[in-house]
Design an enzyme around this catalytic site. Structure first.
Site, short mmCIF file in Angstrom:
data_model
loop_
_atom_site.label_atom_id
_atom_site.label_comp_id
_atom_site.label_asym_id
_atom_site.label_seq_id
_atom_site.Cartn_x
_atom_site.Cartn_y
_atom_site.Cartn_z
N GLU A 1 -4.33 -9.32 3.71
CA GLU A 1 -5.03 -8.97 4.95
C GLU A 1 -6.24 -9.83 5.26
OE1 GLU A 1 -2.88 -5.14 3.88
OE2 GLU A 1 -3.81 -6.80 2.83
N GLU B 1 0.83 -1.21 0.00
CA GLU B 1 0.00 0.00 0.00
C GLU B 1 0.87 1.26 0.00
OE1 GLU B 1 -4.14 -0.87 2.11
OE2 GLU B 1 -2.48 -1.58 3.33
#
Length: 724
Positions: free
Chosen positions: A138, A118
Site C-alpha cells: 500500500e 489482510e
C-alpha cells in the site's frame, strides 16, 4: 462509480461441512466494495447454516486476491466526507472474518497482496502454495494498509520483518512466508483447497490452535526493544524519502498497537488511512498507478483488433553500454539475441558486458547459475550481416551519427527478411532522417531505452507518420515481455522525454552563467525529489554526449534554446564529466562527487567570453525559485509536445518523466504537478523571466491559452474545447 457490480463471492458447502467461499473479480480477484459486501453476506450465511462447521476462503482461477481495487477510490479522494473503503473493509475483516465463531482457513495461491493478505491474516489459519506472493504494497500508493495489516503482520512475522515488508512494499513467496510464520503450511496447488478443508476441521476439533492473529504476542519484542526497532525504521524512512510523510505515519500506527494494544492500533490505522487517502502524495501516486497502466492503450492502434506477431530472434547493432544493456533485457526474457559489432575486439567487449550484467544478478541473488547459463546460451555474436536473414527485429544502438545510422538502415533493408521490424535506439535524431535511404518506412520504429537499459523501466516507442500500426503493436508486446513500461510517442527531435527535459539543463546553465550557484541549484533540485541535480546529471552523462544532444536542439529549436559558453570552456581544459574524474564536480577513484572550489574560475571566464553581466538577484534565489526556474521551462516544453500531438495524453508524459528522468512519483509527474500549481501561475512566472532572461522562458501558445481560461494542462483537446 456506476451501478455495475464489481466482483462477488460464491459459497459452496461440501459433505464434510466445510463452506468454501470463493472471491471472483477478474483478473486478480481484487477487493472492491461489492466484493467486501458479498464476503460479509457469504460469512453471515455460513455462520447461520447448521450444516457448516468451518470455512475456507480462496480465490478463483489460482489467485487468492490482488488487494484493493483502487478504482474504488476513484472520485472518493475529492470528497470531503465519504465512507472510506478502508473503514468498510476493516469492519468486515475484524468483525466478520476474524470474529467468526466458526474457524476459517485462507487457501492462498497466486497472490495475496494488500487487502487480500489482510483478509487472509484475519482468518484463523493460512495455507499457501510455495510460489504464491504475499505482501502489503500500500505504501506505493501513498497510503498504509487499511484493514488491520499494520496490526496483524507484526504479530505473525515479528516487528522488524513486518516493517521491512510494509516500508519496502516487497512481497515474500510462500516458502519464505512459512518460515516467517505468516502461513501455517505450504501445499501444492492441486492439494491446496482439500488441505485447507482438513486444516479447518482440525482447528474445530482443537487438534490445531485457534488464536486470532490480532492477539498473538509471541513474535512481538519487549517494549524497549520494539521502540528501538521503530526509531531505527523512522530514521531510515526519513533518509530514504525525506519528502514523504506516510511511511512515518505507518510506523506510528504500528507503534500505537504495540503500546496501547491492537484495538487502539486498529482505530488509529482507520483514521490515518482516511487522512492519507485524501493527501496530495496519495493522489499523485494513484495517478501514476493508472498512468502506467494506461500507456498500452493507443487510440487508432491498440483498438483495431491487431494481434502481436511472434518475435523470437532479435539482432542488436552495437555492443556498447546501451546495446549490451538492451541485449541483457532480451535474453533475460528468453529472446534469441545476435549482437553485431564492427570487429572481434569490440564484439568480445560487448558480449562480456552482457555476461557481466547477468553475473551481477547472480551475485545479488536475483538469478540462479542455471538461469544465467540459459540466458548466455541465447546470446551469439557476429561481425557481419549473414545471420540476419531470419531475424524478426533489429535494434540499432550505435553512436548518434546520422550518416552512420542511414547507412546501417540501408544495409538492414538488404539483409533482413521483409517482415523484420527495423528499430533504432536513438535518443534525439528524427527517425525520418535515419530511414530516408530506405523504402521500408512502414516498419521503421524507435525503441528508445534509457541508460542503463537493463535497469531503467521506461521504453519510449517512437512512431513516424509511416510506421504501421502492426509494428507498433508488436513493439508494445516486446516492451511488455521485457518488463518495461512502453510509452508510444510521435517523431521529432528528442521525441517526448529528451525533448521536454532539454530545457532542464539549459535553464540551469543559463542561471549559473548569469549569477546563480551551481551547487545550490543541484541541492534544491535533489531536495525537491529528483535523483540528482542538472549539473550532477550532466557529469554522469558526459559532456560529449551532452554537447551533441544540445547541438541537436539548438539546430532544431534555435528560437528558444540557450547556447552555453561554460560547457566548451570546461571541455577545452579536459573536464568532460564523471568518467574523466572532473566536470562540474571532482570525483575520487570510487566516483564519489565533491564540489570543486576552482569551478568559479571557469564560470568567470565563460561570462567574460559571452559578455554577461551578473544579475545579483540570481545569487540569492530561494529553493522554491530555483525549482520553478529549472522545471517550469520543462513544463512549457511538455505543453508544446502535447500541442503537437507528439504525446497522446498528458498522463503519458507524467509516467515518462517519472520513469525516464526520475521525476518524483509522489508529485504525480510533470503535468500533474504543474496542474497542482495552476497554469495561470506558471504562465505569469515564465512571462516575467522571459523579459529578463530571454526566449528560453517564453510561454508556449498552449500554456498561454490554457492560463487565460484557467484550463488544466492535462485536459484533453475535447475537454479544453468544451471549457472554452
Amino acid at each position: 462509480m456506476g451501478s455495475r457490480v464489481k466482483g462477488r463471492t460464491v459459497l459452496e458447502v461440501g459433505a464434510d461441512g466445510v463452506a468454501i467461499i470463493t472471491i471472483i473479480h477478474p483478473p486478480v480477484n481484487s477487493l472492491s466494495l461489492d466484493v467486501f459486501r458479498s464476503l460479509k453476506e457469504s460469512f453471515d450465511e455460513a455462520l447461520k447454516r447448521d450444516d457448516v462447521k468451518a470455512i475456507v476462503v480462496t480465490g478463483a482461477k489460482g489467485k487468492f486476491s490482488g488487494g484493493f481495487d483502487i478504482t474504488s477510490f476513484d472520485g472518493l479522494q475529492e470528497e470531503k466526507e465519504f465512507t472510506s473503503p478502508g473503514s468498510i473493509s476493516l469492519e468486515i475483516v475484524a468483525d466478520t472474518v476474524e470474529a467468526s465463531r466458526k474457524p476459517s482457513v485462507a487457501a492462498i495461491d497466486g497472490l495475496a497482496l494488500g487487502g487480500g493478505l489482510e483478509v487472509a491474516m484475519a482468518c484463523t489459519a493460512r495455507l499457501s502454495t510455495p510460489t504464491a506472493l504475499l505482501g502489503l504494497p500500500e505504501l506505493q500508493l501513498g497510503i498504509i494498509p487499511g484493514s488491520g495489516g499494520t496490526q496483524r503482520l507484526p504479530r505473525l512475522v515479528g516487528l522488524a520483518k513486518a516493517l521491512e515488508m510494509m516500508l519496502t512494499s516487497k512481497p515474500v513467496k510462500g516458502d519464505e512466508a512459512f518460515s516467517l510464520g505468516l502461513v501455517d503450511a505450504v501445499v501444492s496447488p492441486d492439494q491446496l483447497v482439500s488441505a485447507a478443508r482438513q486444516w479447518a476441521l482440525d482447528i474445530l476439533e482443537r487438534r490445531r490452535p485457534w488464536v486470532p492473529s490480532l492477539y498473538k504476542n509471541d513474535k512481538i519484542e519487549p517494549l524497549g526493544e520494539a521502540r528501538e526497532i521503530l526509531n531505527f525504521a523512522r530514521a531510515q524512512a526519513r533518509k530514504r524519502a525525506p519528502n514523504l510523510n506516510h511511511p512515518l505515519v505507518c510506523i506510528d500506527v504500528i507503534e500505537e498497537g504495540i503500546v496501547s494494544g491492537p484495538r487502539a492500533g486498529l482505530v488509529k490505522e482507520a483514521e490515518a488511512f482516511q487522512e492519507l487517502l485524501a493527501a496530495d502524495a496519495s493522489k499523485s501516486l494513484i495517478h501514476i498507478f493508472f498512468a502506467q497502466r494506461g500507456t498500452s492503450k493507443v487510440p487508432g492502434v491498440t483498438d483495431r483488433g491487431l494481434v502481436p506477431r511472434p518475435v523470437k530472434k532479435v539482432a542488436i547493432l552495437g555492443g556498447g553500454l546501451m546495446g549490451s544493456g538492451i541485449a541483457t533485457c532480451l535474453v533475460l526474457s528468453n529472446y534469441h539475441v545476435i549482437l553485431k559489432e564492427v570487429n572481434e575486439k569490440f564484439l568480445d567487449a560487448g558480449l562480456n558486458r552482457v555476461k557481466a550484467n547477468l553475473q551481477s544478478r547472480v551475485k545479488k541473488g536475483k538469478m540462479t547459475q542455471e538461469r544465467f547459463e540459459k540466458a548466455v546460451s541465447l546470446l551469439e555474436g557476429t561481425i557481419d550481416y549473414e545471420s540476419f536473414k531470419d531475424v524478426d527485429m533489429v535494434i540499432e544502438a550505435v553512436i548518434e551519427k546520422i550518416s552512420l545510422k542511414q547507412q546501417i538502415f540501408a544495409d538492414l533493408e538488404k539483409y533482413c527478411p521483409p517482415h523484420c521490424i527495423l528499430a533504432t535506439n536513438t535518443s534525439t535524431i528524427d527517425l525520418d532522417l535515419i530511414g530516408e535511404r530506405t523504402k521500408s518506412q512502414d516498419r521503421i520504429i524507435g525503441a528508445h531505452f534509457f541508460s542503463p537499459a537493463n535497469i531503467m523501466p521506461l521504453l519510449e516507442i517512437v512512431r513516424t507518420r509511416q510506421t504501421s500500426p502492426q509494428v507498433i503493436v508488436d513493439m508494445l508486446n516486446v516492451g511488455k515481455k521485457i518488463k518495461k513500461t512502453p510509452v508510444v510517442v510521435g517523431n521529432c527531435t528528442g521525441f517526448a522525454v529528451n525533448r521536454m527535459f532539454f530545457p532542464y539543463a539549459q535553464a540551469a546553465i543559463l542561471l549559473v552563467e548569469h549569477g546563480a550557484d551551481i551547487y545550490q541549484i543541484d541541492k534544491a533540485i535533489t531536495k525537491f525529489g529528483m535523483p540528482m541535480g542538472p549539473f550532477r546529471l550532466a557529469d554522469l552523462v558526459g559532456f560529449g554526449v551532452g554537447l551533441a544532444s544540445a547541438t541537436q536542439f539548438i539546430e532544431n529549436f534555435p528560437e528558444r534554446t540557450y547556447k552555453p559558453v561554460l560547457l566548451p570552456v570546461l571541455i577545452e581544459d579536459d573536464r568532460a564529466g564523471e568518467a574523466s574524474g572532473k566536470g562540474f564536480y571532482l570525483y575520487d577513484n570510487k566516483r564519489k562527487a565533491r564540489p570543486d572550489p576552482q569551478l568559479k574560475n571557469y564560470i568567470e571566464k565563460a561570462r567574460s567570453i559571452a559578455g554577461i553581466t551578473v544579475d545579483p538577484k540570481l545569487a540569492k534565489l530561494s529553493e522554491k525559485d530555483i525549482v520553478e526556474m529549472i522545471l517550469f521551462p520543462v513544463v512549457n516544453e511538455a505543453c508544446r509536445v502535447l500541442d503537437e500531438g507528439i504525446a497522446v495524453k498528458a498522463a503519458d508524459l507524467d509516467i515518462s518523466a517519472v520513469m525516464g528522468m526520475g521525476f518524483p512519483p509522489y508529485r504525480g509527474g510533470i503535468i500533474f504537478w504543474a496542474d497542482s500549481l495552476g497554469s495561470k501561475y506558471i504562465y505569469s512566472r515564465l512571462e516575467e523571466w522571459s523579459k529578463l532572461y530571454g526566449q528560453l522562458f517564453k510561454p508556449s501558445a498552449y500554456l498561454a491559452q490554457r492560463a487565460a481560461k484557467g484550463i488544466p494542462l492535462s485536459a484533453s483537446l475535447e475537454q479544453a474545447n468544451s471549457r472554452l
